[in-house]
Design a protein around this motif. Structure first.
Motif, PDB file in Angstrom:
ATOM      1  N   UNK A   1     -33.658  29.222 -34.341  1.00 48.53           N
ATOM      2  CA  UNK A   1     -34.720  28.957 -33.375  1.00 48.53           C
ATOM      3  C   UNK A   1     -34.506  29.833 -32.149  1.00 48.53           C
ATOM      4  N   UNK A   2     -35.625  30.285 -31.599  1.00 43.38           N
ATOM      5  CA  UNK A   2     -35.522  30.981 -30.318  1.00 43.38           C
ATOM      6  C   UNK A   2     -35.910  29.985 -29.223  1.00 43.38           C
ATOM      7  N   UNK A   3     -34.999  29.737 -28.309  1.00 40.46           N
ATOM      8  CA  UNK A   3     -35.240  28.765 -27.244  1.00 40.46           C
ATOM      9  C   UNK A   3     -35.155  29.453 -25.885  1.00 40.46           C
ATOM     10  N   UNK A   4     -35.792  28.844 -24.908  1.00 42.74           N
ATOM     11  CA  UNK A   4     -35.787  29.391 -23.552  1.00 42.74           C
ATOM     12  C   UNK A   4     -34.792  28.621 -22.687  1.00 42.74           C
ATOM     13  N   UNK A   5     -34.088  29.349 -21.838  1.00 42.50           N
ATOM     14  CA  UNK A   5     -33.186  28.690 -20.883  1.00 42.50           C
ATOM     15  C   UNK A   5     -34.041  28.149 -19.748  1.00 42.50           C
ATOM     16  N   UNK A   6     -34.167  26.829 -19.695  1.00 46.64           N
ATOM     17  CA  UNK A   6     -35.031  26.202 -18.688  1.00 46.64           C
ATOM     18  C   UNK A   6     -34.280  25.950 -17.392  1.00 46.64           C
ATOM     19  N   UNK A   7     -32.972  25.753 -17.474  1.00 48.01           N
ATOM     20  CA  UNK A   7     -32.199  25.471 -16.256  1.00 48.01           C
ATOM     21  C   UNK A   7     -30.734  25.798 -16.508  1.00 48.01           C
ATOM     22  N   UNK A   8     -30.074  26.214 -15.461  1.00 47.37           N
ATOM     23  CA  UNK A   8     -28.608  26.367 -15.480  1.00 47.37           C
ATOM     24  C   UNK A   8     -28.109  25.788 -14.167  1.00 47.37           C
ATOM     25  N   UNK A   9     -27.093  24.950 -14.228  1.00 44.52           N
ATOM     26  CA  UNK A   9     -26.575  24.378 -12.979  1.00 44.52           C
ATOM     27  C   UNK A   9     -25.071  24.139 -13.106  1.00 44.52           C
ATOM     28  N   UNK A  10     -24.405  24.238 -11.957  1.00 52.55           N
ATOM     29  CA  UNK A  10     -22.974  23.976 -11.949  1.00 52.55           C
ATOM     30  C   UNK A  10     -22.733  22.492 -12.151  1.00 52.55           C
ATOM     31  N   UNK A  11     -21.842  22.180 -13.073  1.00 52.76           N
ATOM     32  CA  UNK A  11     -21.493  20.784 -13.342  1.00 52.76           C
ATOM     33  C   UNK A  11     -20.152  20.429 -12.729  1.00 52.76           C
ATOM     34  N   UNK A  83     -29.241  33.826 -18.031  1.00 50.55           N
ATOM     35  CA  UNK A  83     -29.949  33.436 -16.817  1.00 50.55           C
ATOM     36  C   UNK A  83     -31.193  32.633 -17.185  1.00 50.55           C
ATOM     37  N   UNK A  84     -31.640  31.818 -16.252  1.00 50.89           N
ATOM     38  CA  UNK A  84     -32.837  31.001 -16.465  1.00 50.89           C
ATOM     39  C   UNK A  84     -34.018  31.910 -16.812  1.00 50.89           C
ATOM     40  N   UNK A  85     -34.784  31.488 -17.814  1.00 46.32           N
ATOM     41  CA  UNK A  85     -35.956  32.253 -18.236  1.00 46.32           C
ATOM     42  C   UNK A  85     -35.696  33.109 -19.457  1.00 46.32           C
ATOM     43  N   UNK A  86     -34.444  33.468 -19.710  1.00 43.86           N
ATOM     44  CA  UNK A  86     -34.128  34.249 -20.901  1.00 43.86           C
ATOM     45  C   UNK A  86     -34.286  33.389 -22.150  1.00 43.86           C
ATOM     46  N   UNK A  87     -34.379  34.061 -23.282  1.00 47.39           N
ATOM     47  CA  UNK A  87     -34.403  33.329 -24.545  1.00 47.39           C
ATOM     48  C   UNK A  87     -33.101  33.601 -25.293  1.00 47.39           C
ATOM     49  N   UNK A  88     -32.698  32.621 -26.085  1.00 47.02           N
ATOM     50  CA  UNK A  88     -31.505  32.770 -26.932  1.00 47.02           C
ATOM     51  C   UNK A  88     -31.808  32.188 -28.306  1.00 47.02           C
ATOM     52  N   UNK A  89     -31.144  32.741 -29.299  1.00 48.26           N
ATOM     53  CA  UNK A  89     -31.253  32.216 -30.657  1.00 48.26           C
ATOM     54  C   UNK A  89     -30.213  31.119 -30.831  1.00 48.26           C
ATOM     55  N   UNK A  90     -30.626  30.000 -31.378  1.00 52.57           N
ATOM     56  CA  UNK A  90     -29.664  28.934 -31.679  1.00 52.57           C
ATOM     57  C   UNK A  90     -29.932  28.398 -33.077  1.00 52.57           C
ATOM     58  N   UNK A  91     -28.921  27.812 -33.660  1.00 53.64           N
ATOM     59  CA  UNK A  91     -29.082  27.167 -34.968  1.00 53.64           C
ATOM     60  C   UNK A  91     -29.651  25.769 -34.777  1.00 53.64           C
ATOM     61  N   UNK A  92     -30.089  25.180 -35.851  1.00 55.05           N
ATOM     62  CA  UNK A  92     -30.411  23.754 -35.811  1.00 55.05           C
ATOM     63  C   UNK A  92     -29.113  22.990 -35.563  1.00 55.05           C
ATOM     64  N   UNK A  93     -29.194  21.804 -34.982  1.00 58.40           N
ATOM     65  CA  UNK A  93     -27.961  21.033 -34.727  1.00 58.40           C
ATOM     66  C   UNK A  93     -27.251  20.677 -36.037  1.00 58.40           C
ATOM     67  N   UNK A  94     -25.950  20.720 -35.983  1.00 57.82           N
ATOM     68  CA  UNK A  94     -25.115  20.267 -37.114  1.00 57.82           C
ATOM     69  C   UNK A  94     -24.133  19.257 -36.569  1.00 57.82           C
ATOM     70  N   UNK A  95     -23.787  18.281 -37.364  1.00 60.48           N
ATOM     71  CA  UNK A  95     -22.857  17.266 -36.860  1.00 60.48           C
ATOM     72  C   UNK A  95     -21.630  17.156 -37.752  1.00 60.48           C
ATOM     73  N   UNK A  96     -20.508  17.635 -37.233  1.00 62.34           N
ATOM     74  CA  UNK A  96     -19.231  17.530 -37.939  1.00 62.34           C
ATOM     75  C   UNK A  96     -18.327  16.520 -37.237  1.00 62.34           C
ATOM     76  N   UNK A  97     -18.917  15.786 -36.297  1.00 64.09           N
ATOM     77  CA  UNK A  97     -18.110  14.903 -35.443  1.00 64.09           C
ATOM     78  C   UNK A  97     -18.899  13.614 -35.219  1.00 64.09           C
TER      79      UNK A  97
END
Ligand code: FES
Length: 316
Positions: A1-11, A83-97
Motif C-alpha cells: 500500500x502507498x500511504x501518506x505521512x499525515x503527522x510526525x511528532x516527538x514522543x 517528512x509530513x506529506x510524503x508517501x511511503x510503501x507499507x505492507x499489510x499488517x502482520x501479527x507475529x506477536x
C-alpha cells in the motif's frame, strides 16, 4: 500500500511518532494488537514497526521510531528523511506477536521503544475487560514515549513505570513480578535484546513454560558466532543443488542461482524468510523461532541460519 505521512511528532527523546493514512482517506486493512507493518524506506531499506494505536482504528496506522545510534540505516532514514506529506510503501499488517486467549492475566513487559506493541495490546486488553499489568522500563523519564497517554488512560493503575535513574524501590523486580502470577498467566516482552533476554531467562529460571512466553525482537539477539563453513542446499521441487560458501547466506547463494526468497530484516528476527526444511539439520541462528520450534528442525530462516549437515533439503 502507498500511504501518506499525515503527522510526525516527538514522543520522547530520540523517539518520533509517525501517523500514516490512505491517500484517499479510505479505511485501512484491520490489524490486531501486536501487529506490525513493513515500511519501505529511502535507500531500499525495509523495516518492521509495531502498530501502537488502538487496534479498532481504521483510519490510520501509528508507529514510533527510536533514533538508534547503532542504526543500520532504518531509524536514521525515518528521522532524517521522512517528512509530513510524503508517501511511503507499507505492507499489510502482520501479527507475529498476538495476544493469547484464555482467562489468565497478561503480563506485559516493555523496554524502551518496546512499548509500541504493548500500548496497542494494553488498549485491547482493557477494552475486553481482561486482567493485565504493564511494566514499562526506561533509562529516564524523558525517554518514555506515550507516558501521558498511559497515565491518562482508564488502565493507568495497571501501568508500572520503572526508570533506570530513579529510586531503587521503583525499579523492576522481575522475580517479584513473576512470583505474583499464577500458572495461567502469559508473559509478553518487547524491547532491547539485553532486556528481553533478562526477562525471558528470569521466567525460565522460575519454571515458566515456553508456551506462556511471547516475545517480539526489534533486532537480532546476541549469539555466539558458530563456525560458518560451507554446505549445500537442495531444492525438493527441482533437485537443484547450490553450494553455500562460508561468506554467503543461503538467501544470497540461492539468489545467485535464480531462486528468490523474500526477506525483510535479514537478521533472523522477523520470520519473513521462514522456509520449510525436509532433510538435513539446520544450524539455527535466528531469534524468531522458539527453542521448541528449532528443535523440530523442520523450518529455518535462510537469511542468517546455516546447516550442521553437509546438505539441507528445502521445501522450495
Ligand atoms: S528476513 Fe527476517 S528472519 Fe529472515
Amino acid at each position: 500500500m502507498e500511504l501518506r505521512i499525515a503527522a510526525m511528532r516527538w514522543l520522547a527523546t530520540e523517539i518520533i511518532g509517525v501517523e500514516l493514512v490512505a491517500l484517499d482517506g479510505s479505511v485501512l486493512p484491520p490489524f490486531d494488537a501486536g501487529a506490525h507493518i513493513d515500511v519501505h524506506l529511502p535507500g531500499a531499506l525495509i523495516r518492521q514497526y509495531s502498530l501502537c494505536n488502538h487496534p479498532d482504528e481504521r483510519h490510520r496506522y501509528c508507529i514510533g521510531v527510536l533514533k538508534d545510534a547503532a542504526s543500520r540505516g532504518g531509524s536514521r532514514a525515518v528521522h532524517d528523511q521522512l517528512r509530513v506529506g510524503q508517501t511511503v510503501q507499507v505492507s499489510a499488517p502482520r501479527n507475529l506477536f498476538a495476544l493469547q486467549g484464555g482467562a489468565g492475566r497478561s503480563v506485559l513487559l516493555a523496554g524502551g521503544i518496546g512499548i509500541t506493541p504493548m500500548l496497542s495490546m494494553a488498549q485491547r486488553l482493557a477494552q475486553q475487560g481482561r486482567d493485565f499489568e504493564l511494566h514499562y522500563c526506561v533509562r529516564s523519564k524523558g525517554r518514555a514515549a506515550f507516558i501521558d497517554t498511559l497515565h491518562n488512560s482508564a488502565f493507568a493503575a495497571q501501568v508500572h513505570l520503572h526508570v533506570d535513574d530513579g529510586a531503587a524501590q521503583q525499579k523492576l523486580d522481575m522475580a517479584g513480578v513473576l512470583a505474583a502470577q499464577d500458572d495461567q498467566a502469559h508473559l509478553y516482552v518487547c524491547g532491547p535484546t539485553g532486556f528481553m533476554e533478562h526477562v525471558l531467562n528470569s521466567a525460565r529460571a522460575h519454571q515458566w513454560p515456553e508456551a506462556r512466553l511471547h516475545r517480539e525482537y526489534f533486532a537480532a539477539a546476541p549469539r555466539a558466532e558458530g563456525d560458518a563453513g560451507s554446505f549445500e542446499v537442495r531444492l525438493r521441487s527441482t533437485g537443484l543443488q547450490v553450494l553455500v560458501p562460508a561468506d554467503k547466506t543461503v538467501v544470497q547463494a540461492l539468489e545467485e542461482a535464480g531462486v528468490f526468497i523474500p526477506v525483510s530484516c535479514e537478521q533472523g528476527f522477523c520470520g519473513t524468510c521462514l522456509t520449510a526444511v525436509l532433510g538435513g539439520q539446520p544450524d539455527h541462528r535466528d531469534s524468531f523461532l522458539t527453542d521448541a520450534e528449532k528443535a523440530r528442525n523442520n523450518q529455518f530462516t535462510p537469511c542468517c541460519s546455516r546447516a550442521k549437515s553437509a546438505v539441507l533439503e528445502l521445501d522450495l
